[in-house]
Design an enzyme around this catalytic site. Sequence first.
Site, PDB file in Angstrom:
ATOM      1  N   ASP A   1     -10.190   1.478  -4.487  1.00 33.04           N
ATOM      2  CA  ASP A   1      -9.218   1.513  -3.431  1.00 33.04           C
ATOM      3  C   ASP A   1      -8.294   2.722  -3.432  1.00 33.04           C
ATOM      4  O   ASP A   1      -8.847   3.586  -3.382  1.00 33.04           O
ATOM      5  CB  ASP A   1      -8.042   0.133  -3.390  1.00 33.04           C
TER       6      ASP A   1
ATOM      7  N   ASN B   1     -10.607   4.894   2.515  1.00 34.34           N
ATOM      8  CA  ASN B   1      -9.868   4.645   1.158  1.00 34.34           C
ATOM      9  C   ASN B   1      -9.689   5.756   0.403  1.00 34.34           C
ATOM     10  O   ASN B   1     -10.688   6.646   0.587  1.00 34.34           O
ATOM     11  CB  ASN B   1     -10.171   3.272   0.713  1.00 34.34           C
TER      12      ASN B   1
ATOM     13  N   GLU C   1       0.856  -1.361   0.005  1.00 34.05           N
ATOM     14  CA  GLU C   1       0.071  -0.005   0.005  1.00 34.05           C
ATOM     15  C   GLU C   1       0.873   1.285  -0.037  1.00 34.05           C
ATOM     16  O   GLU C   1       1.994   1.328   0.223  1.00 34.05           O
ATOM     17  CB  GLU C   1      -0.879   0.046   1.327  1.00 34.05           C
TER      18      GLU C   1
END
Length: 294
Positions: A201, A151, A18
């Site tokens: 996302d 997100n 991430e």
Amino acid sequence: MTQPKVECVQKVAAQLGETPLWDARRNCLWWIDIEQPTLWRLDPASGEAVAQEQPGTYFGSLALTRSDGLLAARDLDLVLIDPQSGEARSFATIPGEQMPATRLNDGRVDTRGRLWIGTMDNGLSQGLGALYRVDPDGTVTRMLDDVIVSNGIAFDPDGRHMYFTDTRRYITWRLALDEAGETIVGREVFADYSASGDRPDGACVDADGCLWQAFFAGGRVVRYAPDGRIDREIALPVTNPTCLCFGGSDFRTLYVTSAFKFLSPDQLDAEPLAGSVFAIEGAGQGVPENRFAL
């Protein structure tokens, strides 16, 4: 439009890769593995990748600071990390939340140097999370409630609008901010995937004000025009892209992290690059990352 070349620039098995951030001062890419808590530093020119294991259960997200440090989310705490020594010191704690029910997740710095960061329900089903604004003096202000998975936080170049996604509600909103950029004064649905169950996302905004977003379990990244139209989709060789940013000397390389989480043994066999970091050349023109004003 011709599909651009997608290249794997770091082959690694990140459980939940991430928050890629391009550090223009060091000419490197920072990114994290949330569930195998690790801070990664990648030099794309040489291919050298250095890992620093992190304490805690989750390493939620990352931000650059104006003093060349890193502001990182660990569980429900924010810490300042010295990139050279790896030493960390406490900066702030999110009040009113408790592990293991919730944890910090996606975050991004706005044009004025403040961090906007969200929490999430670790069970992925209840609105236990929230969105917060963290000021440089350490003040934490709750901005939105009833969030399942925070997100896709990203800011328009003018700093007057912010994008925010609840992945498990399958919706991305466009939030209007006041003139000081510190209060939400409007909220509209920007993209709604509640019917299809697609999972938007991590995100970033390019120099044209277009929103780029990765789709977890969707195998693609998407660019939206400011009016919400999808004007570009790029397929990836992995099921779970997670987040993206522009980098390189001219900010024309789109870096994408990914995850092997939730993949079956058969899927893992079919996706040897699951969890790796990818680079896409010529996708668009990015802008430098905002830095936390500390």
